[in-house]
Design a protein around this motif. Sequence first.
Motif, mmCIF file in Angstrom:
data_model
loop_
_atom_site.group_PDB
_atom_site.id
_atom_site.type_symbol
_atom_site.label_atom_id
_atom_site.label_comp_id
_atom_site.label_asym_id
_atom_site.label_seq_id
_atom_site.Cartn_x
_atom_site.Cartn_y
_atom_site.Cartn_z
ATOM 1 N N ALA A 42 0.806 -1.220 0.000
ATOM 2 C CA ALA A 42 0.000 0.000 0.000
ATOM 3 C C ALA A 42 0.839 1.270 0.000
ATOM 4 C CB ALA A 42 -0.945 0.002 1.205
ATOM 5 N N SER A 43 2.152 1.136 0.094
ATOM 6 C CA SER A 43 3.026 2.313 -0.008
ATOM 7 C C SER A 43 3.387 2.624 -1.452
ATOM 8 C CB SER A 43 4.298 2.097 0.819
ATOM 9 O OG SER A 43 5.164 1.144 0.190
ATOM 10 N N ALA A 44 2.806 1.893 -2.400
ATOM 11 C CA ALA A 44 3.070 2.116 -3.823
ATOM 12 C C ALA A 44 2.635 3.526 -4.225
ATOM 13 C CB ALA A 44 2.330 1.075 -4.664
ATOM 14 N N ARG A 54 -7.679 -1.725 -3.752
ATOM 15 C CA ARG A 54 -8.244 -2.341 -2.561
ATOM 16 C C ARG A 54 -7.830 -3.810 -2.598
ATOM 17 N NH1 ARG A 54 -8.595 2.161 -1.976
ATOM 18 N NH2 ARG A 54 -10.304 3.491 -1.241
ATOM 19 N N PHE A 55 -7.541 -4.379 -1.444
ATOM 20 C CA PHE A 55 -7.085 -5.762 -1.353
ATOM 21 C C PHE A 55 -8.168 -6.603 -0.672
ATOM 22 C CE2 PHE A 55 -2.859 -3.446 -0.762
ATOM 23 C CZ PHE A 55 -2.537 -3.518 -2.103
ATOM 24 N N LEU A 56 -8.801 -7.477 -1.429
ATOM 25 C CA LEU A 56 -9.740 -8.452 -0.860
ATOM 26 C C LEU A 56 -8.917 -9.677 -0.476
ATOM 27 C CD1 LEU A 56 -12.508 -9.682 -0.228
ATOM 28 C CD2 LEU A 56 -12.742 -10.203 -2.675
ATOM 29 N N VAL A 57 -8.770 -9.919 0.818
ATOM 30 C CA VAL A 57 -7.882 -10.974 1.324
ATOM 31 C C VAL A 57 -8.705 -12.216 1.640
ATOM 32 C CG1 VAL A 57 -6.235 -11.594 3.131
ATOM 33 C CG2 VAL A 57 -6.288 -9.251 2.246
ATOM 34 N N ILE A 58 -8.396 -13.309 0.964
ATOM 35 C CA ILE A 58 -9.124 -14.572 1.144
ATOM 36 C C ILE A 58 -8.192 -15.577 1.802
ATOM 37 C CG2 ILE A 58 -10.342 -16.443 -0.035
ATOM 38 C CD1 ILE A 58 -11.054 -14.406 -2.222
ATOM 39 N N ARG A 59 -8.517 -15.940 3.052
ATOM 40 C CA ARG A 59 -7.672 -16.852 3.825
ATOM 41 C C ARG A 59 -8.403 -18.126 4.234
ATOM 42 N NH1 ARG A 59 -4.848 -13.380 8.532
ATOM 43 N NH2 ARG A 59 -3.331 -15.068 8.434
ATOM 44 N N VAL A 85 -7.145 -10.671 -3.781
ATOM 45 C CA VAL A 85 -7.791 -10.168 -4.995
ATOM 46 C C VAL A 85 -7.490 -8.678 -5.061
ATOM 47 C CG1 VAL A 85 -9.952 -9.908 -6.256
ATOM 48 C CG2 VAL A 85 -9.628 -11.881 -4.728
ATOM 49 N N VAL A 86 -6.708 -8.289 -6.047
ATOM 50 C CA VAL A 86 -6.362 -6.873 -6.201
ATOM 51 C C VAL A 86 -7.476 -6.210 -7.004
ATOM 52 C CG1 VAL A 86 -4.678 -5.214 -7.067
ATOM 53 C CG2 VAL A 86 -3.903 -7.418 -6.153
ATOM 54 N N LEU A 87 -8.079 -5.204 -6.398
ATOM 55 C CA LEU A 87 -9.184 -4.474 -7.016
ATOM 56 C C LEU A 87 -8.743 -3.051 -7.325
ATOM 57 C CD1 LEU A 87 -11.959 -5.537 -4.482
ATOM 58 C CD2 LEU A 87 -11.546 -6.562 -6.742
ATOM 59 N N GLY A 88 -9.316 -2.488 -8.374
ATOM 60 C CA GLY A 88 -9.078 -1.089 -8.707
ATOM 61 C C GLY A 88 -10.319 -0.264 -8.434
ATOM 62 N N ASP A 89 -10.125 0.908 -7.876
ATOM 63 C CA ASP A 89 -11.233 1.797 -7.510
ATOM 64 C C ASP A 89 -11.586 2.675 -8.703
ATOM 65 O OD1 ASP A 89 -13.061 3.474 -6.349
ATOM 66 O OD2 ASP A 89 -11.739 4.167 -4.735
ATOM 67 N N ASN A 133 -2.851 2.153 -11.410
ATOM 68 C CA ASN A 133 -2.343 2.302 -10.052
ATOM 69 C C ASN A 133 -2.465 1.037 -9.225
ATOM 70 O OD1 ASN A 133 -1.601 5.303 -9.906
ATOM 71 N ND2 ASN A 133 -3.620 5.326 -10.850
ATOM 72 N N ALA A 134 -3.541 0.268 -9.410
ATOM 73 C CA ALA A 134 -3.658 -1.000 -8.696
ATOM 74 C C ALA A 134 -2.583 -1.989 -9.148
ATOM 75 C CB ALA A 134 -5.051 -1.595 -8.896
ATOM 76 N N SER A 135 -2.173 -1.889 -10.412
ATOM 77 C CA SER A 135 -1.099 -2.761 -10.896
ATOM 78 C C SER A 135 0.230 -2.410 -10.245
ATOM 79 C CB SER A 135 -0.999 -2.667 -12.421
ATOM 80 O OG SER A 135 -2.159 -3.184 -13.037
ATOM 81 N N LEU A 136 0.462 -1.136 -9.987
ATOM 82 C CA LEU A 136 1.677 -0.742 -9.264
ATOM 83 C C LEU A 136 1.685 -1.363 -7.863
ATOM 84 C CD1 LEU A 136 1.882 3.057 -10.171
ATOM 85 C CD2 LEU A 136 3.339 1.228 -11.060
ATOM 86 N N ALA A 137 0.544 -1.321 -7.196
ATOM 87 C CA ALA A 137 0.454 -1.907 -5.859
ATOM 88 C C ALA A 137 0.615 -3.421 -5.909
ATOM 89 C CB ALA A 137 -0.882 -1.531 -5.210
ATOM 90 N N ALA A 138 0.079 -4.054 -6.959
ATOM 91 C CA ALA A 138 0.197 -5.511 -7.089
ATOM 92 C C ALA A 138 1.654 -5.932 -7.240
ATOM 93 C CB ALA A 138 -0.625 -5.996 -8.281
ATOM 94 N N MET A 139 2.403 -5.208 -8.058
ATOM 95 C CA MET A 139 3.823 -5.535 -8.216
ATOM 96 C C MET A 139 4.564 -5.342 -6.897
ATOM 97 S SD MET A 139 6.050 -6.574 -10.533
ATOM 98 C CE MET A 139 6.877 -7.582 -9.312
ATOM 99 N N GLN A 140 4.234 -4.276 -6.197
ATOM 100 C CA GLN A 140 4.894 -4.033 -4.913
ATOM 101 C C GLN A 140 4.517 -5.103 -3.893
ATOM 102 O OE1 GLN A 140 6.099 -0.155 -4.446
ATOM 103 N NE2 GLN A 140 5.491 0.060 -2.310
ATOM 104 N N LEU A 141 3.281 -5.600 -3.972
ATOM 105 C CA LEU A 141 2.846 -6.675 -3.076
ATOM 106 C C LEU A 141 3.677 -7.937 -3.322
ATOM 107 C CD1 LEU A 141 -0.801 -7.528 -2.156
ATOM 108 C CD2 LEU A 141 0.838 -9.321 -2.577
#
Length: 205
Positions: A42-44, A54-59, A85-89, A133-141
Motif C-alpha cells: 500500500a506504499s506504492a 483495494r485488497f480483498l484478502v481470502i484466507r 484479490v487486487v481491485l481497482g477503484d 495504479n492497482a497494478s503498481l500496488a500488485a507488483m509491490q505486493l
Amino acid sequence: MSLTEKQLSAEELILSRHSVRKYEPGVTIPDAELNEILELAASAPSSWNLQHWRFLVIREQANKEKLLPIAYNQQQVVDASVVVVVLGDLEANLVAPKVYENATEQIREMMLGQINGAYQNNPGLGRDEAFLNASLAAMQLMLAARVKGYDTVPMGGYSKEALIKEFNIPARYVPIMLLPIGKAQAPGRATDRLPLQEQVIHERF
C-alpha cells in the motif's frame, strides 16, 4: 538461509521473484506478517495519491474452495496460504477529500478541483487509473511477499463476473488480478527475456 534471515539487495530481490504455481498446503502466514506485506504494498505510488487499490484478502479454506472453480480449477488458489484479490477503484476521486484533509486549504481546493475536473471530463479515466495504479500496488505486493520469504503468482485467468457475484464485490471496484501468496512446494521457473535492444526504444520510433 531464508530470505527473512538474509538481507537481499534490491537487485537480488527483483531477480529472485518468479511465478510459483505449486504451494505447500496448510501454511499459515501470521497476521502481523501479512499486514506488513499489505502495508508495504500500500506504499506504492498512485496518481494524485488516491491509492486506487483495494485488497480483498481470502484466507479461509472454504472461501478458497469457492474461488477454485472461478479460477478455472487452478490448484494454487486453494493450496496457497492467502489469495489477495487486487481491485481497482473506479471512483477513486471520491477519496480525495480524505487524502487531502490535512493539507492547507489552498492546496486542498486546488487538488480537489484538479482531480474532480479530470474525472468529470474523461469518462474512461477512472478505469484507466484503476488499472494503472492497482497494478503498481500488485507488483509491490509481490516484492513485499518475497522480502518476507513467500512466493506469489499473478493470475488473470478467472471469471471476473463469477468472482464479483460470489464475493459480493461492489460495482465501484474492478478486479485487476488474483495474487496467491504462500510457501513454494516447487520453485518457480525462470523465464527467458527478450534482449534489451528489442524492448527499449530510445528517443522515438
